[in-house]
Enzyme design. Structure first.
Site, mmCIF file in Angstrom:
data_model
loop_
_atom_site.group_PDB
_atom_site.id
_atom_site.type_symbol
_atom_site.label_atom_id
_atom_site.label_comp_id
_atom_site.label_asym_id
_atom_site.label_seq_id
_atom_site.Cartn_x
_atom_site.Cartn_y
_atom_site.Cartn_z
ATOM 1 N N MET A 101 0.852 -1.207 0.000
ATOM 2 C CA MET A 101 0.000 0.000 0.000
ATOM 3 C C MET A 101 0.872 1.235 0.000
ATOM 4 S SD MET A 101 -2.084 1.304 3.384
ATOM 5 C CE MET A 101 -3.693 0.598 3.165
ATOM 6 N N ASN A 102 0.544 2.231 -0.853
ATOM 7 C CA ASN A 102 1.056 3.581 -0.601
ATOM 8 C C ASN A 102 -0.094 4.563 -0.517
ATOM 9 O OD1 ASN A 102 1.960 2.938 -3.580
ATOM 10 N ND2 ASN A 102 2.008 5.144 -3.586
ATOM 11 N N ASP A 103 -0.007 5.721 -1.116
ATOM 12 C CA ASP A 103 -0.907 6.852 -0.847
ATOM 13 C C ASP A 103 -2.384 6.527 -0.599
ATOM 14 O OD1 ASP A 103 1.424 7.683 -2.019
ATOM 15 O OD2 ASP A 103 0.478 8.696 -3.696
ATOM 16 N N ARG A 116 0.324 14.485 -12.256
ATOM 17 C CA ARG A 116 -0.430 13.419 -11.575
ATOM 18 C C ARG A 116 -1.124 13.858 -10.283
ATOM 19 N NH1 ARG A 116 5.016 12.197 -11.424
ATOM 20 N NH2 ARG A 116 6.023 12.294 -9.379
ATOM 21 N N ASP A 117 -1.942 12.924 -9.796
ATOM 22 C CA ASP A 117 -2.590 12.965 -8.484
ATOM 23 C C ASP A 117 -3.712 14.014 -8.384
ATOM 24 O OD1 ASP A 117 -0.505 11.180 -8.052
ATOM 25 O OD2 ASP A 117 0.756 12.660 -7.032
ATOM 26 N N TRP A 161 6.331 -1.938 -4.182
ATOM 27 C CA TRP A 161 5.636 -1.162 -5.203
ATOM 28 C C TRP A 161 5.666 -1.918 -6.528
ATOM 29 C CZ3 TRP A 161 6.106 1.331 -9.866
ATOM 30 C CH2 TRP A 161 5.127 2.289 -10.148
HETATM 31 C C1 FRU Z 1 3.291 9.558 -4.253
HETATM 32 C C2 FRU Z 1 3.240 8.917 -5.621
HETATM 33 C C3 FRU Z 1 2.236 9.643 -6.478
HETATM 34 C C4 FRU Z 1 1.836 8.609 -7.479
HETATM 35 C C5 FRU Z 1 1.871 7.348 -6.657
HETATM 36 C C6 FRU Z 1 2.278 6.119 -7.424
HETATM 37 O O1 FRU Z 1 3.628 8.727 -3.220
HETATM 38 O O2 FRU Z 1 4.514 8.919 -6.211
HETATM 39 O O3 FRU Z 1 2.706 10.835 -7.045
HETATM 40 O O4 FRU Z 1 0.575 8.849 -8.028
HETATM 41 O O5 FRU Z 1 2.771 7.576 -5.594
HETATM 42 O O6 FRU Z 1 2.060 4.963 -6.686
#
Ligand code: FRU
Length: 503
Positions: free
Chosen positions: A37-39, A167-168, A63
């Site tokens: 898991m990340n963000d 992104r994001d 990742w």
């Molecule tokens: C931040 C990030 C975001 C991207 C995501 C990829 O932690 O690098 O900018 O969308 O993680 O997993």
């Protein structure tokens, strides 16, 4: 309608989550269902529940192929997993469904907005990841990607804006029904900027403005923006990469940045008045906020830092947890955070001491545990019996502990997990500067098996850290260099606390 890639992920997570026992996870912090898991993504309140999606690689504890995991809760503490929501199954997102957010459409359906990543080979043979903004619509469980994706591409950007670092999207809806979103981007100077877009319906988007520019001040690329009004100010959150340290405010590497200022809605420009870190510990990144139905601005962050992911081995069945949901406030021009008030309903087994004199090391009967809410009030005396340093050691046994300390003469707080059992060459300590009135100090420590979040002076600063010390290490020890009187109250945090209405 659901792709084979998503079906595979759903099947995989259902089978493999059974290999992880609840005792091997945090209780009230969301951890990944399996794998990585990340963000936090798509943090929202929809159809009577809080929804929290997340960057998710179900197949490995590192990742990789980015899906969106999904969980729901009624109190931001008891989370229930839902089937994975998005998989990288279209040409425009085949190399990842990156971070994004959620909003409710006029017709009651839920809109997810995310970054689609597609690797492209350039004429010189090099490969770059092109990033575009995409949407999917659903009912809170199943989501269908829009047939006209992507909805925002680099063609819509002013000259010089990168199409590889774009992104994001964080989306929100104004009272008149207009949708806005902020997106992280990199301009020609190589640093970061936040772009603002507007839409009548959530599908048809137009570029509005460059909301804010980094101009190489706080790191380079600005990731995961969030933008909202709070207590008559406008607040811009972002997570910069490649930061340089600035005093004890910002540290090297991946950090978090809170800009407090004003917003001119007509021009779409943000004016900065103040800046600070969001969290002063080691493990906190890419936070996202929502407005709860009762009007609170609540934030959750990824309780990790990209540079310290090796703290846990990739052979473990899960990696990645979210921070506690925290209520935000602007006070005295600063961001204040406190644990969501729902946490108080989980308190049980209270043990309390008042006015305990502390000089040297001390343990107190009944003050221990790894899932606790611990409040400490210190009243340092002035003059001869000066308090020079206070320390609390937790997750402690004969060999290991994590420590939080305060040096009064330097006004420096320090979190230190060097002796937590970690065998990696990573950052284990971080310090921050506290402005304090020299009469009373308040610390609130929340432990949930593998993490500690320390709220200082009612949330003026928060220090977050993860530690993977064996759960049997549940001791707590206090220390004072000098003399101080202290009040201590400890509660265990129980998932089914008495009188709690959670079912
Ligand atoms: C931040 C990030 C975001 C991207 C995501 C990829 O932690 O690098 O900018 O969308 O993680 O997993």
């Amino acid at each position: 309608m659901i792709s084979q890639t998503l079906r595979d992920a759903r099947k995989y997570e259902e089978i493999n989550e059974k290999k992880i026992r609840q005792e091997e996870r945090p209780d009230f912090h969301l951890s990944t269902r399996v794998g990585w898991m990340n963000d936090p993504n798509g943090f929202s309140y929809y159809d009577g529940k809080y929804h929290l999606f997340y960057q998710y690689n179900p197949y490995e504890s590192r990742w990789g192929s980015m899906h969106w995991g999904h969980a729901v809760s009624t109190d931001l503490l008891h989370w229930e997993y839902c089937p994975a929501a998005l998989a990288p199954d279209e040409a425009y997102d085949k190399d990842g469904c990156f971070s994004g957010s959620a909003e409710t459409l006029e017709d009651g359906r839920q809109l997810l907005m995310y970054t689609g990543v597609q690797k492209k080979t350039l004429p010189d043979g090099s490969v770059r990841e092109e990033q575009t903004q995409c949407v999917a619509v659903g009912d809170g469980t199943d989501y269908v990607k829009y047939e006209k994706n992507p909805v925002i591409t680099s063609d819509m950007l002013p000259q010089g804006c990168s199409k590889y670092d774009f992104r994001d999207p964080k989306i929100w809806k104004e009272a008149d029904g207009t949708f806005y979103c902020v997106v992280g981007n990199r301009p020609q100077d190589g640093s970061g900027q936040i772009l603002l877009f507007v839409s009548k319906d959530g599908f048809d988007w137009k570029f509005k403005s460059v909301l804010a520019e980094n101009r190489n001040r706080y790191g380079k690329m600005w990731e995961c923006p969030d933008f909202f009004k709070l207590d008559d100010k406008w607040v811009l959150f972002t997570s910069p990469q490649d930061m340089l340290p600035k005093d004890l405010e910002y540290h090297n590497g991946y950090g978090t940045l809170c800009l407090i200022g004003a917003f001119d809605e007509k021009s779409g420009m943000f004016t900065e008045h103040a800046n600070q870190s969001i969290d002063y510990g080691i493990d906190f990144y890419a936070p996202q906020t929502i407005l709860t139905p009762d009007g609170r601005r609540v934030m959750i962050g990824w309780m990790q830092n990209w540079d310290t992911c090796s703290i846990r081995g990739q052979e473990e069945p899960w990696f990645g947890q979210m921070s506690l949901a925290r209520e935000l406030e602007i006070k005295n021009g600063r961001l204040y955070q406190k644990p969501v008030r729902e946490l108080e309903r989980m308190r049980c087994n209270r043990v309390s001491y008042s006015d305990v004199p502390l000089n040297g090391f001390l343990t107190l009967d009944g003050i221990c545990g790894r899932r606790i809410d611990l409040e400490i009030v210190l009243r340092p005396k002035q003059g001869e019996e000066l308090l020079r340093q206070f320390e609390i050691r937790f997750a402690q046994d004969e060999r290991f502990y994590t420590s939080f300390s305060f040096k009064t003469y330097e006004s420096v707080l320090k979190i230190d997990r060097k002796f937590s059992g970690s065998t990696r060459t990573i950052v284990h300590q971080r310090r921050s500067l506290l402005k304090w009135a020299k009469d009373e100090l308040k610390f609130r420590l929340i432990l949930d098996r593998y993490s500690a979040e320390i709220f200082v002076n009612d949330g003026e600063q928060v220090l977050t850290v993860t530690m993977y010390t064996d759960q049997s290490a549940d001791g707590i020890k206090f220390f004072a260099d000098g003399t101080v009187n202290m009040d201590v109250t400890k509660y265990d945090l129980c998932m089914q606390a008495e009188g709690s209405d959670w079912k």
